[in-house]
Scaffold this motif. Sequence first.
Motif, short mmCIF file in Angstrom:
data_model
loop_
_atom_site.label_atom_id
_atom_site.label_comp_id
_atom_site.label_asym_id
_atom_site.label_seq_id
_atom_site.Cartn_x
_atom_site.Cartn_y
_atom_site.Cartn_z
N THR A 169 0.83 -1.18 0.18
CA THR A 169 -0.11 0.23 0.41
C THR A 169 0.98 1.33 -0.04
O THR A 169 1.78 1.06 0.67
CB THR A 169 -1.01 -0.22 1.56
OG1 THR A 169 -1.70 -1.58 1.11
CG2 THR A 169 -2.09 1.33 1.27
N ILE A 170 0.30 2.49 -0.73
CA ILE A 170 1.24 3.95 -1.20
C ILE A 170 -0.20 3.95 -0.05
O ILE A 170 -1.06 4.75 -0.95
CB ILE A 170 1.79 3.77 -1.81
CG1 ILE A 170 2.39 5.32 -2.30
CG2 ILE A 170 1.21 3.68 -3.65
CD1 ILE A 170 3.53 5.15 -3.00
N TYR A 171 0.61 5.14 0.28
CA TYR A 171 -0.30 6.29 1.15
C TYR A 171 0.44 7.80 0.06
O TYR A 171 1.73 7.97 0.11
CB TYR A 171 0.50 6.78 2.29
CG TYR A 171 -0.39 6.08 3.64
CD1 TYR A 171 -2.36 6.40 3.79
CD2 TYR A 171 0.16 4.66 3.45
CE1 TYR A 171 -2.73 4.98 3.88
CE2 TYR A 171 -0.86 3.89 4.45
CZ TYR A 171 -1.83 3.77 4.64
OH TYR A 171 -2.71 2.90 5.64
N HIS A 172 -0.30 8.36 -0.83
CA HIS A 172 0.17 9.40 -1.75
C HIS A 172 -0.35 10.65 -1.82
O HIS A 172 -1.48 10.64 -1.53
CB HIS A 172 0.02 8.12 -3.10
CG HIS A 172 -0.27 8.84 -4.15
ND1 HIS A 172 1.43 9.29 -4.40
CD2 HIS A 172 -0.82 9.27 -4.92
CE1 HIS A 172 1.60 9.77 -5.75
NE2 HIS A 172 0.26 9.44 -6.13
N ASN A 173 0.17 11.05 -2.13
CA ASN A 173 0.11 12.61 -2.19
C ASN A 173 0.59 13.14 -4.11
O ASN A 173 1.29 13.16 -4.43
CB ASN A 173 0.88 13.83 -1.63
CG ASN A 173 0.06 15.52 -1.66
OD1 ASN A 173 -0.37 15.16 -2.92
ND2 ASN A 173 1.10 15.79 -0.64
N ASN A 174 -0.35 13.50 -5.13
CA ASN A 174 -0.68 13.55 -6.13
C ASN A 174 0.34 14.50 -6.56
O ASN A 174 1.36 15.17 -7.43
CB ASN A 174 -2.19 13.27 -7.04
CG ASN A 174 -2.62 12.35 -6.20
OD1 ASN A 174 -2.06 11.74 -7.36
ND2 ASN A 174 -4.01 12.32 -6.51
N ARG A 175 0.31 15.31 -5.70
CA ARG A 175 1.45 16.76 -6.41
C ARG A 175 2.78 16.19 -5.68
O ARG A 175 4.03 16.97 -6.30
CB ARG A 175 0.51 17.89 -5.22
CG ARG A 175 -0.82 18.29 -5.43
CD ARG A 175 -1.72 19.42 -4.66
NE ARG A 175 -2.09 20.02 -5.79
CZ ARG A 175 -2.38 21.81 -5.41
NH1 ARG A 175 -2.38 22.38 -4.08
NH2 ARG A 175 -2.50 22.74 -6.33
N CYS A 176 3.18 15.44 -5.12
CA CYS A 176 4.15 15.51 -4.56
C CYS A 176 5.10 14.19 -5.73
O CYS A 176 4.26 13.21 -6.40
CB CYS A 176 4.23 14.73 -3.25
SG CYS A 176 6.11 14.10 -2.92
N SER A 177 6.04 15.01 -6.15
CA SER A 177 6.68 14.24 -7.05
C SER A 177 7.46 13.38 -6.53
O SER A 177 7.59 12.06 -7.71
CB SER A 177 8.09 15.55 -8.42
OG SER A 177 9.02 15.38 -6.36
N LYS A 178 8.26 13.17 -5.79
CA LYS A 178 8.61 12.15 -4.25
C LYS A 178 7.01 10.95 -4.68
O LYS A 178 8.08 9.83 -4.91
CB LYS A 178 9.21 12.43 -3.72
CG LYS A 178 10.30 13.20 -3.53
CD LYS A 178 11.29 12.22 -4.29
CE LYS A 178 13.18 13.34 -4.03
NZ LYS A 178 13.79 13.08 -5.63
#
Length: 113
Positions: free
Chosen positions: A3-12
């Motif tokens: 599972t990845i906790y993700h922020n679409n606005r973050c390039s990393k």
Amino acid sequence: MLTIYHNNRCSKSREGVCFLESLNQPFEIINYFETPFTIESLTEVIGKLNCKPIELVRTKEKEWISNFKEKSMTDKEIIKAMVDFPRLIERPIVMTNNKAVIARPAEKINTLL
């Protein structure tokens, strides 16, 4: 499953998703701005990361500097701050059932495989 906790606005964070896609393994994406952490779920992730809550804080974010930088805070208060201000959470976080990593760089995901 990963599972990845993700922020679409973050390039990393986007790099982490690309890395996971290259593994050709199933994984789940959780955008933690759309599906926010609770105190309980973030506490669980911190336990899997095996770190102190402050180690998950993006201390250069304006919300941290404006609201928390000069305060002496308990771990519970730091977790509450991250739940209230999700931008403070370091990303991406990739997790299995037992472990988690802050995938910066994305290659750290290999430690979960």
